[in-house]
Design a protein around this motif. Structure first.
Motif, short mmCIF file in Angstrom:
data_model
loop_
_atom_site.label_atom_id
_atom_site.label_comp_id
_atom_site.label_asym_id
_atom_site.label_seq_id
_atom_site.Cartn_x
_atom_site.Cartn_y
_atom_site.Cartn_z
N GLU A 88 0.85 -1.18 0.00
CA GLU A 88 0.00 0.00 0.00
C GLU A 88 0.89 1.24 0.00
N SER A 89 0.39 2.29 -0.63
CA SER A 89 1.06 3.58 -0.57
C SER A 89 -0.02 4.64 -0.50
N GLU A 90 0.35 5.82 -0.09
CA GLU A 90 -0.64 6.90 0.00
C GLU A 90 -1.26 7.17 -1.37
N THR A 91 -0.43 7.20 -2.39
CA THR A 91 -0.92 7.48 -3.74
C THR A 91 -1.88 6.40 -4.20
N ARG A 92 -1.49 5.15 -4.06
CA ARG A 92 -2.34 4.03 -4.48
C ARG A 92 -3.66 4.05 -3.71
N ASN A 93 -3.57 4.23 -2.40
CA ASN A 93 -4.78 4.26 -1.59
C ASN A 93 -5.71 5.39 -2.01
N ALA A 94 -5.15 6.55 -2.28
CA ALA A 94 -5.97 7.70 -2.69
C ALA A 94 -6.64 7.43 -4.03
N LEU A 95 -5.91 6.84 -4.97
CA LEU A 95 -6.48 6.54 -6.29
C LEU A 95 -7.62 5.53 -6.18
N ILE A 96 -7.40 4.47 -5.42
CA ILE A 96 -8.43 3.44 -5.27
C ILE A 96 -9.64 4.01 -4.55
N GLU A 97 -9.40 4.79 -3.52
CA GLU A 97 -10.52 5.37 -2.78
C GLU A 97 -11.34 6.31 -3.65
N ALA A 98 -10.68 7.09 -4.50
CA ALA A 98 -11.40 7.99 -5.41
C ALA A 98 -12.24 7.20 -6.40
N ARG A 99 -11.70 6.12 -6.97
CA ARG A 99 -12.48 5.31 -7.91
C ARG A 99 -13.65 4.63 -7.19
N TRP A 100 -13.41 4.20 -5.94
CA TRP A 100 -14.48 3.57 -5.16
C TRP A 100 -15.63 4.55 -4.92
N LYS A 101 -15.30 5.80 -4.63
CA LYS A 101 -16.35 6.79 -4.40
C LYS A 101 -17.18 6.99 -5.67
N GLU A 102 -16.56 6.88 -6.83
CA GLU A 102 -17.28 7.01 -8.11
C GLU A 102 -18.13 5.78 -8.42
N HIS A 103 -17.61 4.61 -8.04
CA HIS A 103 -18.26 3.33 -8.38
C HIS A 103 -18.19 2.39 -7.18
N PRO A 104 -19.07 2.58 -6.18
CA PRO A 104 -18.99 1.79 -4.94
C PRO A 104 -19.60 0.39 -5.08
N SER A 105 -18.99 -0.44 -5.89
CA SER A 105 -19.49 -1.80 -6.09
C SER A 105 -18.33 -2.72 -6.47
N LEU A 106 -18.19 -3.79 -5.73
CA LEU A 106 -17.12 -4.74 -6.07
C LEU A 106 -17.42 -5.43 -7.40
N GLU A 107 -18.70 -5.61 -7.73
CA GLU A 107 -19.07 -6.18 -9.02
C GLU A 107 -18.59 -5.28 -10.16
N PHE A 108 -18.71 -3.97 -9.96
CA PHE A 108 -18.24 -3.03 -10.96
C PHE A 108 -16.73 -3.22 -11.19
N PHE A 109 -15.96 -3.33 -10.11
CA PHE A 109 -14.52 -3.48 -10.25
C PHE A 109 -14.15 -4.83 -10.86
N LYS A 110 -14.92 -5.85 -10.54
CA LYS A 110 -14.70 -7.15 -11.18
C LYS A 110 -14.87 -7.02 -12.69
N SER A 111 -15.94 -6.38 -13.11
CA SER A 111 -16.19 -6.15 -14.54
C SER A 111 -15.09 -5.29 -15.16
N PHE A 112 -14.66 -4.26 -14.44
CA PHE A 112 -13.59 -3.38 -14.92
C PHE A 112 -12.32 -4.19 -15.17
N PHE A 113 -11.92 -5.01 -14.21
CA PHE A 113 -10.70 -5.79 -14.36
C PHE A 113 -10.84 -6.87 -15.44
N GLU A 114 -12.05 -7.34 -15.68
CA GLU A 114 -12.27 -8.26 -16.80
C GLU A 114 -11.99 -7.56 -18.14
N LYS A 115 -12.40 -6.29 -18.25
CA LYS A 115 -12.09 -5.51 -19.46
C LYS A 115 -10.58 -5.43 -19.66
N VAL A 116 -9.88 -5.18 -18.56
CA VAL A 116 -8.41 -5.09 -18.63
C VAL A 116 -7.83 -6.43 -19.08
#
Length: 149
Positions: free
Chosen positions: A41-69
């Motif tokens: 973990e780093s401050e930068t990584r945590n801040a980035l993940i937290e910001a994306r979570w606030k935009e899309h608060p769903s683990l299913e969303f992130f699962k779908s996102f990582f599938e696209k990747v």
């Protein structure tokens, strides 16, 4: 409110956010196998993940996102020496590009273009005699009554 209760609630919220970040990192490491693992973990990584979570608060969303990747040869490093990592993916501009399929494989993009072209053909097919496009309801009525498309 009692200051002790407020501190406890704040601590609970921090713990909950920390758990969500860990789950997102775990999803990334599991689904995007082959990309550099996110181990620390780093401050930068945590801040980035937290910001994306606030935009899309769903683990299913992130699962779908990582599938696209995972399904993008470019992001997975199969095209050239570039490959994405968690920090790169969580940056706002890169995150949006992945969501908009900017890094989808050519076949997927070509299929989307073919689908869009078929839509344009339908629009041309259903122009009224005056040359104006008819409404969606009118198109639906024609399609339903034609019994063929």
């Amino acid at each position: 409110m009692d200051p002790y209760i407020r501190l406890r609630l704040d601590k609970d919220k921090r713990e909950e956010r920390k758990d969500k970040k860990k789950e997102i990192i775990s999803l990334y490491n599991t689904i995007c196998e082959g990309l550099p693992k996110a181990k620390y973990e780093s401050e930068t990584r945590n801040a980035l993940i937290e910001a994306r979570w606030k935009e899309h608060p769903s683990l299913e969303f992130f699962k779908s996102f990582f599938e696209k990747v995972k399904n993008s040869d470019f992001l997975m490093g199969k095209i050239n020496s570039f490959h994405a990592d968690l920090d790169w993916l969580m940056k706002p501009s890169n995150f949006v590009k992945v969501l908009e399929d900017k890094y989808a494989n050519r076949e997927a993009k070509d299929e989307k273009r073919r689908s869009d072209k078929r839509g344009d053909e339908w629009i041309e097919k259903f122009k009224n005699p005056a040359g104006r496009t008819i409404s969606n309801a009118q198109v639906e009525a024609i399609v339903l009554h034609s019994g063929k498309n």
